[in-house]
Scaffold this motif. Sequence first.
Motif, PDB file in Angstrom:
ATOM      1  N   VAL A 194      51.070  -7.855  86.757  1.00  0.00           N
ATOM      2  CA  VAL A 194      50.171  -7.628  85.629  1.00  0.00           C
ATOM      3  C   VAL A 194      50.249  -6.168  85.182  1.00  0.00           C
ATOM      4  O   VAL A 194      50.366  -5.872  83.980  1.00  0.00           O
ATOM      5  CB  VAL A 194      48.723  -7.998  86.006  1.00  0.00           C
ATOM      6  N   ALA A 195      50.192  -5.253  86.139  1.00  0.00           N
ATOM      7  CA  ALA A 195      50.293  -3.831  85.812  1.00  0.00           C
ATOM      8  C   ALA A 195      51.636  -3.519  85.160  1.00  0.00           C
ATOM      9  O   ALA A 195      51.712  -2.746  84.196  1.00  0.00           O
ATOM     10  CB  ALA A 195      50.116  -2.991  87.080  1.00  0.00           C
ATOM     11  N   HIS A 196      52.689  -4.125  85.662  1.00  0.00           N
ATOM     12  CA  HIS A 196      54.019  -3.904  85.090  1.00  0.00           C
ATOM     13  C   HIS A 196      54.074  -4.386  83.644  1.00  0.00           C
ATOM     14  O   HIS A 196      54.635  -3.705  82.767  1.00  0.00           O
ATOM     15  CB  HIS A 196      55.069  -4.633  85.922  1.00  0.00           C
ATOM     16  N   GLY A 197      53.486  -5.539  83.365  1.00  0.00           N
ATOM     17  CA  GLY A 197      53.485  -6.070  82.005  1.00  0.00           C
ATOM     18  C   GLY A 197      52.732  -5.176  81.039  1.00  0.00           C
ATOM     19  O   GLY A 197      53.179  -4.946  79.906  1.00  0.00           O
ATOM     20  N   ILE A 198      51.590  -4.664  81.488  1.00  0.00           N
ATOM     21  CA  ILE A 198      50.802  -3.772  80.629  1.00  0.00           C
ATOM     22  C   ILE A 198      51.568  -2.495  80.337  1.00  0.00           C
ATOM     23  O   ILE A 198      51.607  -2.010  79.193  1.00  0.00           O
ATOM     24  CB  ILE A 198      49.448  -3.459  81.295  1.00  0.00           C
ATOM     25  N   MET A 199      52.197  -1.923  81.352  1.00  0.00           N
ATOM     26  CA  MET A 199      52.954  -0.690  81.157  1.00  0.00           C
ATOM     27  C   MET A 199      54.166  -0.902  80.246  1.00  0.00           C
ATOM     28  O   MET A 199      54.505  -0.040  79.441  1.00  0.00           O
ATOM     29  CB  MET A 199      53.404  -0.136  82.508  1.00  0.00           C
TER      30      MET A 199
END
Length: 213
Positions: A53-58
């Motif tokens: 999820v964090a990777h997608g947001i970044m």
Amino acid sequence: MSWDLSFMFDDLLPALLVGLQYTVLSTVLGYLIALLLGLLIAVVRRVRVVGPVAHGIMEFIRTTPLLIQLVFVFTLVPPTVTPLTVGVVVLGVHYAAYTAEVYRSGIEGVAKGQWEAARALSLPLRRTWGAIVLPQAIRKVIPALGNYLIAMFKDTPLLFAIGVTEMLMMAQRVGQPAGRVMEAYTLVGIMFLLVSIPSAILIRRLERRYAAV
């Protein structure tokens, strides 16, 4: 075209020095946010559930223009939030998406044996990160993090779009009524160079110093 040097140094320079204060302030505060938030994201990305999820947001942040992010957030926040606050936060979050990747590369560069030794010694996870992994990882990526400081400084003129009185806005505000826009923009460019070049030299020295680490 004639150059009015008295206008440049008597009228324009004092205004640009005020704008430089906002430029430096937004850069420093935004960079602190980018460093801390980027480190947090790099650590969280190693968590199996939260990481994707964090990777997608970044990835979303990295692939959208900073100018669009500034204007979009500025239109959403209440009028009580100052443009400088919006600019600092958006700059920090935008560059956190990049510093997180820098931290990630540093963390992955820590030898596998370091992790295994920490597990063999039954060290708590917090101590493994704080005493073993992060000191080594951050030391390796200091030059890369410094490059993003210069990049952020050069992106601060985009804050003009949301009304922050940085150097570009001050140059237009003072130079346009007097019909001296060329002098104003030239002086802005010189002031950016006077800050960026010494910073770049310092970063190159850091890069040489930590190249063998």
